[in-house]
Scaffold this motif. Structure first.
Motif, PDB file in Angstrom:
ATOM      1  N   VAL A  43       0.855  -1.184   0.000  1.00 59.16           N
ATOM      2  CA  VAL A  43       0.000   0.000   0.000  1.00 59.16           C
ATOM      3  C   VAL A  43       0.889   1.231   0.000  1.00 59.16           C
ATOM      4  N   LYS A  44       0.551   2.198  -0.834  1.00 63.39           N
ATOM      5  CA  LYS A  44       1.229   3.493  -0.830  1.00 63.39           C
ATOM      6  C   LYS A  44       0.212   4.516  -0.337  1.00 63.39           C
ATOM      7  N   MET A  45       0.658   5.378   0.608  1.00 67.66           N
ATOM      8  CA  MET A  45      -0.245   6.334   1.239  1.00 67.66           C
ATOM      9  C   MET A  45       0.420   7.710   1.266  1.00 67.66           C
ATOM     10  N   ASN A  46      -0.393   8.766   1.088  1.00 65.07           N
ATOM     11  CA  ASN A  46       0.154  10.115   1.157  1.00 65.07           C
ATOM     12  C   ASN A  46       0.049  10.665   2.580  1.00 65.07           C
ATOM     13  N   GLY A  47       0.538  11.875   2.784  1.00 63.83           N
ATOM     14  CA  GLY A  47       0.571  12.483   4.103  1.00 63.83           C
ATOM     15  C   GLY A  47      -0.792  12.802   4.680  1.00 63.83           C
ATOM     16  N   GLN A  48      -1.821  12.770   3.863  1.00 63.00           N
ATOM     17  CA  GLN A  48      -3.185  12.993   4.347  1.00 63.00           C
ATOM     18  C   GLN A  48      -3.886  11.667   4.623  1.00 63.00           C
ATOM     19  N   LYS A  49      -3.101  10.605   4.647  1.00 64.16           N
ATOM     20  CA  LYS A  49      -3.575   9.238   4.910  1.00 64.16           C
ATOM     21  C   LYS A  49      -4.604   8.772   3.888  1.00 64.16           C
ATOM     22  N   GLN A  50      -4.389   9.173   2.647  1.00 62.99           N
ATOM     23  CA  GLN A  50      -5.196   8.679   1.540  1.00 62.99           C
ATOM     24  C   GLN A  50      -4.379   7.623   0.821  1.00 62.99           C
ATOM     25  N   ILE A  51      -4.978   6.486   0.555  1.00 60.37           N
ATOM     26  CA  ILE A  51      -4.280   5.428  -0.173  1.00 60.37           C
ATOM     27  C   ILE A  51      -4.209   5.841  -1.629  1.00 60.37           C
ATOM     28  N   VAL A  52      -2.991   5.871  -2.166  1.00 62.58           N
ATOM     29  CA  VAL A  52      -2.810   6.300  -3.551  1.00 62.58           C
ATOM     30  C   VAL A  52      -2.457   5.131  -4.471  1.00 62.58           C
ATOM     31  N   ASP A  53      -2.101   3.984  -3.889  1.00 60.22           N
ATOM     32  CA  ASP A  53      -1.785   2.824  -4.714  1.00 60.22           C
ATOM     33  C   ASP A  53      -1.885   1.562  -3.860  1.00 60.22           C
ATOM     34  N   VAL A  54      -2.395   0.502  -4.466  1.00 66.01           N
ATOM     35  CA  VAL A  54      -2.449  -0.809  -3.832  1.00 66.01           C
ATOM     36  C   VAL A  54      -1.979  -1.827  -4.864  1.00 66.01           C
ATOM     37  N   ARG A  55      -1.036  -2.666  -4.434  1.00 63.62           N
ATOM     38  CA  ARG A  55      -0.571  -3.751  -5.306  1.00 63.62           C
ATOM     39  C   ARG A  55      -0.790  -5.069  -4.577  1.00 63.62           C
ATOM     40  N   ILE A  56      -1.419  -6.008  -5.270  1.00 61.37           N
ATOM     41  CA  ILE A  56      -1.662  -7.324  -4.706  1.00 61.37           C
ATOM     42  C   ILE A  56      -1.060  -8.342  -5.672  1.00 61.37           C
ATOM     43  N   GLU A  57      -0.155  -9.162  -5.155  1.00 68.73           N
ATOM     44  CA  GLU A  57       0.486 -10.183  -5.983  1.00 68.73           C
ATOM     45  C   GLU A  57      -0.544 -11.226  -6.422  1.00 68.73           C
ATOM     46  N   HIS A  58      -0.362 -11.721  -7.610  1.00 69.16           N
ATOM     47  CA  HIS A  58      -1.298 -12.672  -8.209  1.00 69.16           C
ATOM     48  C   HIS A  58      -1.467 -13.935  -7.347  1.00 69.16           C
ATOM     49  N   GLU A  59      -0.432 -14.343  -6.647  1.00 70.54           N
ATOM     50  CA  GLU A  59      -0.489 -15.562  -5.841  1.00 70.54           C
ATOM     51  C   GLU A  59      -1.585 -15.491  -4.766  1.00 70.54           C
ATOM     52  N   VAL A  60      -1.863 -14.281  -4.285  1.00 69.43           N
ATOM     53  CA  VAL A  60      -2.896 -14.120  -3.262  1.00 69.43           C
ATOM     54  C   VAL A  60      -4.255 -14.547  -3.817  1.00 69.43           C
ATOM     55  N   PHE A  61      -4.516 -14.193  -5.062  1.00 71.30           N
ATOM     56  CA  PHE A  61      -5.789 -14.559  -5.679  1.00 71.30           C
ATOM     57  C   PHE A  61      -5.850 -16.043  -5.983  1.00 71.30           C
ATOM     58  N   ALA A  62      -4.723 -16.623  -6.310  1.00 64.48           N
ATOM     59  CA  ALA A  62      -4.681 -18.048  -6.639  1.00 64.48           C
ATOM     60  C   ALA A  62      -5.098 -18.905  -5.447  1.00 64.48           C
ATOM     61  N   SER A  63      -4.788 -18.441  -4.243  1.00 67.72           N
ATOM     62  CA  SER A  63      -5.142 -19.220  -3.053  1.00 67.72           C
ATOM     63  C   SER A  63      -6.634 -19.150  -2.734  1.00 67.72           C
ATOM     64  N   LYS A  64      -7.311 -18.150  -3.279  1.00 64.91           N
ATOM     65  CA  LYS A  64      -8.747 -17.945  -3.056  1.00 64.91           C
ATOM     66  C   LYS A  64      -9.095 -17.871  -1.573  1.00 64.91           C
ATOM     67  N   ASP A  65      -8.160 -17.339  -0.786  1.00 64.92           N
ATOM     68  CA  ASP A  65      -8.365 -17.206   0.659  1.00 64.92           C
ATOM     69  C   ASP A  65      -8.746 -15.768   0.960  1.00 64.92           C
ATOM     70  N   GLN A  66     -10.036 -15.497   0.983  1.00 66.52           N
ATOM     71  CA  GLN A  66     -10.552 -14.138   1.179  1.00 66.52           C
ATOM     72  C   GLN A  66     -10.106 -13.569   2.520  1.00 66.52           C
ATOM     73  N   GLU A  67     -10.158 -14.348   3.569  1.00 62.35           N
ATOM     74  CA  GLU A  67      -9.790 -13.872   4.902  1.00 62.35           C
ATOM     75  C   GLU A  67      -8.314 -13.468   4.955  1.00 62.35           C
ATOM     76  N   MET A  68      -7.452 -14.240   4.305  1.00 61.94           N
ATOM     77  CA  MET A  68      -6.027 -13.901   4.282  1.00 61.94           C
ATOM     78  C   MET A  68      -5.815 -12.573   3.553  1.00 61.94           C
ATOM     79  N   LEU A  69      -6.485 -12.382   2.425  1.00 63.02           N
ATOM     80  CA  LEU A  69      -6.354 -11.132   1.676  1.00 63.02           C
ATOM     81  C   LEU A  69      -6.818  -9.948   2.524  1.00 63.02           C
ATOM     82  N   GLN A  70      -7.929 -10.101   3.212  1.00 71.06           N
ATOM     83  CA  GLN A  70      -8.425  -9.024   4.076  1.00 71.06           C
ATOM     84  C   GLN A  70      -7.411  -8.706   5.175  1.00 71.06           C
ATOM     85  N   ASP A  71      -6.829  -9.731   5.777  1.00 68.77           N
ATOM     86  CA  ASP A  71      -5.823  -9.530   6.830  1.00 68.77           C
ATOM     87  C   ASP A  71      -4.587  -8.818   6.288  1.00 68.77           C
ATOM     88  N   LEU A  72      -4.146  -9.207   5.096  1.00 67.89           N
ATOM     89  CA  LEU A  72      -2.960  -8.580   4.501  1.00 67.89           C
ATOM     90  C   LEU A  72      -3.209  -7.113   4.177  1.00 67.89           C
TER      91      LEU A  72
END
Length: 108
Positions: free
Chosen positions: A40-69
């Motif tokens: 996650v990339k965030m600016n000084g006003q605490k706004q998220i400006v970028d999110v990157r999620i590796e493809h492997e996270v989706f391959a596991s189909k583990d929704q709870e793990m993704l939410q935790d990450l």
């Protein structure tokens, strides 16, 4: 206190506010979780400006793990923004007597 001294102090505080806003606008932090699986990339006003999620996270189909990450990465980014702004405030306020030890509730 003389009127001139008060005006001078207000002028200094106005400049401090302008400098502070520039500092906040210039801050960008990056935080990751799960060994970089979510970043996650965030600016000084605490706004998220970028999110990157590796493809492997989706391959596991583990929704709870993704939410935790995502939660862990966002919380770490918030902590880093607070830390960076606190460090910058010390530098900016150092030249104004009585301001350098000031704690602003909700900011740090």
């Amino acid at each position: 206190m003389e009127v001139g001294a008060i005006q001078q102090m207000l002028s200094r505080l106005g400049k401090l506010q302008e400098d502070w806003q520039r500092q906040v606008n210039s801050v960008t932090v990056e935080a990751s979780a799960g060994a970089g699986m979510v970043t996650v990339k965030m600016n000084g006003q605490k706004q998220i400006v970028d999110v990157r999620i590796e493809h492997e996270v989706f391959a596991s189909k583990d929704q709870e793990m993704l939410q935790d990450l995502i939660r862990a990465a966002v919380n770490e980014a918030c902590r880093r923004v607070d830390e960076e702004l606190a460090n910058q405030m010390k530098g900016l306020a150092g030249g104004i007597p009585g301001i350098s030890g000031l704690k602003i509730p909700g900011l740090f």
